[in-house]
Design a protein around this motif. Structure first.
Motif, PDB file in Angstrom:
ATOM      1  N   ARG A 146       0.594  -0.517   0.548  1.00  0.00           N
ATOM      2  CA  ARG A 146       0.062   0.663  -0.200  1.00  0.00           C
ATOM      3  C   ARG A 146       0.878   1.078   0.548  1.00  0.00           C
ATOM      4  O   ARG A 146       2.030   1.095   1.100  1.00  0.00           O
ATOM      5  CB  ARG A 146      -0.846  -0.176   0.865  1.00  0.00           C
ATOM      6  CG  ARG A 146      -1.516   0.996   1.143  1.00  0.00           C
ATOM      7  CD  ARG A 146      -2.200   1.450   2.765  1.00  0.00           C
ATOM      8  NE  ARG A 146      -1.280   1.318   3.396  1.00  0.00           N
ATOM      9  CZ  ARG A 146      -1.431   2.391   4.316  1.00  0.00           C
ATOM     10  NH1 ARG A 146      -1.327   3.073   3.606  1.00  0.00           N
ATOM     11  NH2 ARG A 146      -0.709   1.733   5.366  1.00  0.00           N
ATOM     12  N   ASP A 184      -0.758   7.198  -1.172  1.00  0.00           N
ATOM     13  CA  ASP A 184      -1.518   7.774  -1.479  1.00  0.00           C
ATOM     14  C   ASP A 184      -3.132   6.749  -1.270  1.00  0.00           C
ATOM     15  O   ASP A 184      -4.223   6.815  -1.735  1.00  0.00           O
ATOM     16  CB  ASP A 184      -1.735   7.210  -3.018  1.00  0.00           C
ATOM     17  CG  ASP A 184      -0.425   8.828  -3.293  1.00  0.00           C
ATOM     18  OD1 ASP A 184      -0.441   9.759  -3.067  1.00  0.00           O
ATOM     19  OD2 ASP A 184       0.137   8.630  -4.662  1.00  0.00           O
ATOM     20  N   GLU A 242      -3.154   4.000  -2.485  1.00  0.00           N
ATOM     21  CA  GLU A 242      -3.360   2.246  -3.593  1.00  0.00           C
ATOM     22  C   GLU A 242      -2.292   0.808  -3.145  1.00  0.00           C
ATOM     23  O   GLU A 242      -1.413   1.233  -2.543  1.00  0.00           O
ATOM     24  CB  GLU A 242      -3.081   2.309  -4.947  1.00  0.00           C
ATOM     25  CG  GLU A 242      -3.661   4.507  -5.264  1.00  0.00           C
ATOM     26  CD  GLU A 242      -2.807   4.844  -6.589  1.00  0.00           C
ATOM     27  OE1 GLU A 242      -1.859   4.282  -6.672  1.00  0.00           O
ATOM     28  OE2 GLU A 242      -3.578   5.819  -7.006  1.00  0.00           O
ATOM     29  N   SER A 267      -1.385  -2.021  -4.281  1.00  0.00           N
ATOM     30  CA  SER A 267      -1.217  -3.462  -5.678  1.00  0.00           C
ATOM     31  C   SER A 267      -0.084  -4.919  -4.991  1.00  0.00           C
ATOM     32  O   SER A 267       0.529  -4.595  -4.238  1.00  0.00           O
ATOM     33  CB  SER A 267      -0.530  -2.449  -7.046  1.00  0.00           C
ATOM     34  OG  SER A 267       0.810  -1.678  -5.960  1.00  0.00           O
ATOM     35  N   THR A 297      -5.961  -0.521   5.258  1.00  0.00           N
ATOM     36  CA  THR A 297      -7.156  -0.916   4.635  1.00  0.00           C
ATOM     37  C   THR A 297      -7.779  -1.232   3.937  1.00  0.00           C
ATOM     38  O   THR A 297      -7.713  -2.818   4.173  1.00  0.00           O
ATOM     39  CB  THR A 297      -6.285   0.287   3.618  1.00  0.00           C
ATOM     40  OG1 THR A 297      -6.728   0.966   2.866  1.00  0.00           O
ATOM     41  CG2 THR A 297      -5.290  -1.508   2.386  1.00  0.00           C
TER      42      THR A 297
END
Length: 89
Positions: free
Chosen positions: A28, A31, A33, A35, A71
């Motif tokens: 993570r 920002d 995000e 992936s 998250t």
């Protein structure tokens, strides 16, 4: 001759320590995000998982991966992980 230390990380599914090279890294970034990091070098908070579908399912059910990355993780990332594990095996 000195023995080189092999870096180990804990799988979020089976909770076993394994050599870093045998695991898939999920990262993570700042920002938020999430992936799949196949190189293991992307910046950000990382979590590791075995190249095993059972470990992925355990991690998904218990939400350990989400807790480690702090998250929520989309279904798309889980599908990408599942695809990557199936390609490895």
């Amino acid at each position: 001759m000195r023995v080189k230390k092999i870096p180990e990380r804990m799988c979020t599914g089976c909770m076993e320590m394994k050599p870093k090279k045998e695991l898939i890294r999920i990262v993570r970034n700042k920002d938020g995000e999430v992936s799949v990091d196949l190189t293991g070098k992307k910046p950000g908070r990382g979590a590791y998982i075995c190249k095993d579908v059972e470990c992925l399912q355990k991690s998904f059910k218990s939400k350990k991966l989400e807790r480690n990355l702090e998250t929520t993780i989309s279904e798309e990332i889980y599908n990408k992980l599942r695809e990557e594990i199936n390609n490895e095996g």
